[in-house]
Design an enzyme around this catalytic site. Structure first.
Site, PDB file in Angstrom:
ATOM      1  N   THR A  28      -7.226  -0.002  -0.144  1.00  0.00           N
ATOM      2  CA  THR A  28      -7.089  -1.216   1.616  1.00  0.00           C
ATOM      3  C   THR A  28      -7.311   0.580   2.321  1.00  0.00           C
ATOM      4  O   THR A  28      -7.522   1.298   2.017  1.00  0.00           O
ATOM      5  CB  THR A  28      -6.069  -1.300   1.539  1.00  0.00           C
ATOM      6  OG1 THR A  28      -5.632  -2.159   0.562  1.00  0.00           O
ATOM      7  CG2 THR A  28      -5.958  -2.202   2.603  1.00  0.00           C
ATOM      8  N   SER A  30     -11.164   0.977   6.020  1.00  0.00           N
ATOM      9  CA  SER A  30     -11.900   1.032   6.054  1.00  0.00           C
ATOM     10  C   SER A  30     -13.071   1.346   5.276  1.00  0.00           C
ATOM     11  O   SER A  30     -14.028   1.559   5.311  1.00  0.00           O
ATOM     12  CB  SER A  30     -12.362   1.255   8.117  1.00  0.00           C
ATOM     13  OG  SER A  30     -11.436   2.800   7.823  1.00  0.00           O
ATOM     14  N   ASP A  81      -8.857   5.049  -3.320  1.00  0.00           N
ATOM     15  CA  ASP A  81      -8.146   4.602  -1.827  1.00  0.00           C
ATOM     16  C   ASP A  81      -8.455   5.789  -0.761  1.00  0.00           C
ATOM     17  O   ASP A  81      -8.745   7.632  -0.849  1.00  0.00           O
ATOM     18  CB  ASP A  81      -6.636   4.356  -1.793  1.00  0.00           C
ATOM     19  CG  ASP A  81      -6.211   4.002  -1.492  1.00  0.00           C
ATOM     20  OD1 ASP A  81      -6.810   2.688   0.143  1.00  0.00           O
ATOM     21  OD2 ASP A  81      -5.288   3.444  -1.102  1.00  0.00           O
ATOM     22  N   LYS A  94       0.221   7.262   4.115  1.00  0.00           N
ATOM     23  CA  LYS A  94      -0.495   6.017   3.544  1.00  0.00           C
ATOM     24  C   LYS A  94       0.282   4.632   4.595  1.00  0.00           C
ATOM     25  O   LYS A  94       0.845   4.903   4.176  1.00  0.00           O
ATOM     26  CB  LYS A  94      -0.802   5.839   2.503  1.00  0.00           C
ATOM     27  CG  LYS A  94      -2.002   7.128   1.827  1.00  0.00           C
ATOM     28  CD  LYS A  94      -1.810   6.716   0.384  1.00  0.00           C
ATOM     29  CE  LYS A  94      -2.386   5.605   0.230  1.00  0.00           C
ATOM     30  NZ  LYS A  94      -3.596   4.791   0.841  1.00  0.00           N
ATOM     31  N   GLY A  95      -0.612   3.905   5.001  1.00  0.00           N
ATOM     32  CA  GLY A  95       0.125   2.352   4.611  1.00  0.00           C
ATOM     33  C   GLY A  95      -0.667   2.131   6.467  1.00  0.00           C
ATOM     34  O   GLY A  95       0.721   1.386   6.931  1.00  0.00           O
ATOM     35  N   GLY A  97      -2.204   0.617   7.524  1.00  0.00           N
ATOM     36  CA  GLY A  97      -2.774  -0.855   6.892  1.00  0.00           C
ATOM     37  C   GLY A  97      -1.650  -1.861   6.270  1.00  0.00           C
ATOM     38  O   GLY A  97      -1.846  -2.973   6.039  1.00  0.00           O
ATOM     39  N   GLU A 103      -0.536  -0.073  -2.545  1.00  0.00           N
ATOM     40  CA  GLU A 103      -1.104   1.288  -3.748  1.00  0.00           C
ATOM     41  C   GLU A 103      -0.224   2.540  -4.287  1.00  0.00           C
ATOM     42  O   GLU A 103      -1.003   3.047  -4.554  1.00  0.00           O
ATOM     43  CB  GLU A 103      -1.704   1.642  -2.161  1.00  0.00           C
ATOM     44  CG  GLU A 103      -2.657   1.078  -0.746  1.00  0.00           C
ATOM     45  CD  GLU A 103      -2.730   1.760   0.407  1.00  0.00           C
ATOM     46  OE1 GLU A 103      -3.776   0.984   0.994  1.00  0.00           O
ATOM     47  OE2 GLU A 103      -1.701   2.442   0.779  1.00  0.00           O
ATOM     48  N   LYS A 121      -8.876  13.370   8.971  1.00  0.00           N
ATOM     49  CA  LYS A 121      -7.402  12.580   8.503  1.00  0.00           C
ATOM     50  C   LYS A 121      -6.898  13.628   7.743  1.00  0.00           C
ATOM     51  O   LYS A 121      -5.209  13.704   6.941  1.00  0.00           O
ATOM     52  CB  LYS A 121      -8.150  11.523   7.521  1.00  0.00           C
ATOM     53  CG  LYS A 121      -8.450   9.931   7.940  1.00  0.00           C
ATOM     54  CD  LYS A 121      -8.199   9.739   8.945  1.00  0.00           C
ATOM     55  CE  LYS A 121      -8.221   8.375   9.120  1.00  0.00           C
ATOM     56  NZ  LYS A 121      -9.502   7.286   8.698  1.00  0.00           N
TER      57      LYS A 121
END
Length: 217
Positions: A28, A30, A81, A94-95, A97, A103, A121
């Site tokens: 998930t 962009s 991902d 992560k997370g 979103g 995930e 990142k």
């Protein structure tokens, strides 16, 4: 290149890892949205995808890629991902979103985890990005107090409900020097569904969009 152009470039490079793969795990975010758009050109070669969120499911269906249930598929060959942060050790946060739990499940069920990011990142120590924690709603305040004890400053992500009908605490100001240990500690707090540290199961390969090229780590 703009940040979005870097995301497109690294998403395109990830197609190499799904050649001859019938079912792909899809994350998930962009950068992954660009990857899904590129996947559309290969949909005749792909049996389907396992999705990490309702948003990704909708996008996959829009471009004509069938979405399959992980329970029916079993172990996946490849999971693609992004990440909010990633270290040279391939540990991730992560997370952002809110899809961290699904995930994490797909990552655990996959033989190979390919992380696709732009250079912004990449950091040496996790923690600049707030650590998301998915929490059972009635445990929100309790888990927040426990995170304060660990040195963090939790903020409830108001007006946001995960696809699993839970809430998110974003924990600020954590210096995550031992991500594996901290992931285990947070997982053991009653009421926590999962946390956004992906260190116990890190990425296998990180593709980084930097300048005009894609770096493989």
């Amino acid at each position: 290149m703009t940040q979005d152009e870097l995301k497109q470039k690294v998403a395109l490079a990830a197609l190499h890892y799904i050649k001859d793969v019938a079912i792909v795990g899809v994350g998930t975010g962009s950068t992954v949205r660009h990857f899904i758009d590129y996947m559309a050109d290969l949909k005749g070669q792909i049996e389907g995808a396992v999705s990490s969120s309702e948003a990704t499911t909708a996008h996959l269906k829009k471009v004509g890629i069938p979405v399959l249930d992980l329970n029916a598929v079993g172990t996946l060959d490849v999971y693609i991902d992004g990440a909010d942060e990633v270290t040279p050790h391939k540990h991730m946060v992560k997370g952002g979103g809110g899809a961290l739990t699904r995930e994490k499940i797909i990552g655990a069920a996959s033989k190979q985890f390919i992380c696709i990011v732009d250079e912004t990142k990449c950091i040496d120590v996790l923690g600049a990005f707030p650590l998301p924690i998915e929490v059972i709603p009635m445990a929100r305040s309790y888990v927040a107090r426990e995170m304060v004890k660990l040195g963090g400053q939790p903020v409830w992500r108001e007006n946001f409900i995960t696809d699993n009908h839970n809430v998110i605490l974003d924990v600020h100001n954590l210096d995550i020097l031992d991500p594996i240990k901290l992931e285990q500690i947070i997982n053991n707090i009653t009421g926590v569904v999962s946390n956004g540290l992906f260190a116990m199961r890190p990425a296998d390969v990180v593709l980084i969009g930097k300048g005009t090229e894609v770096i493989t780590r």
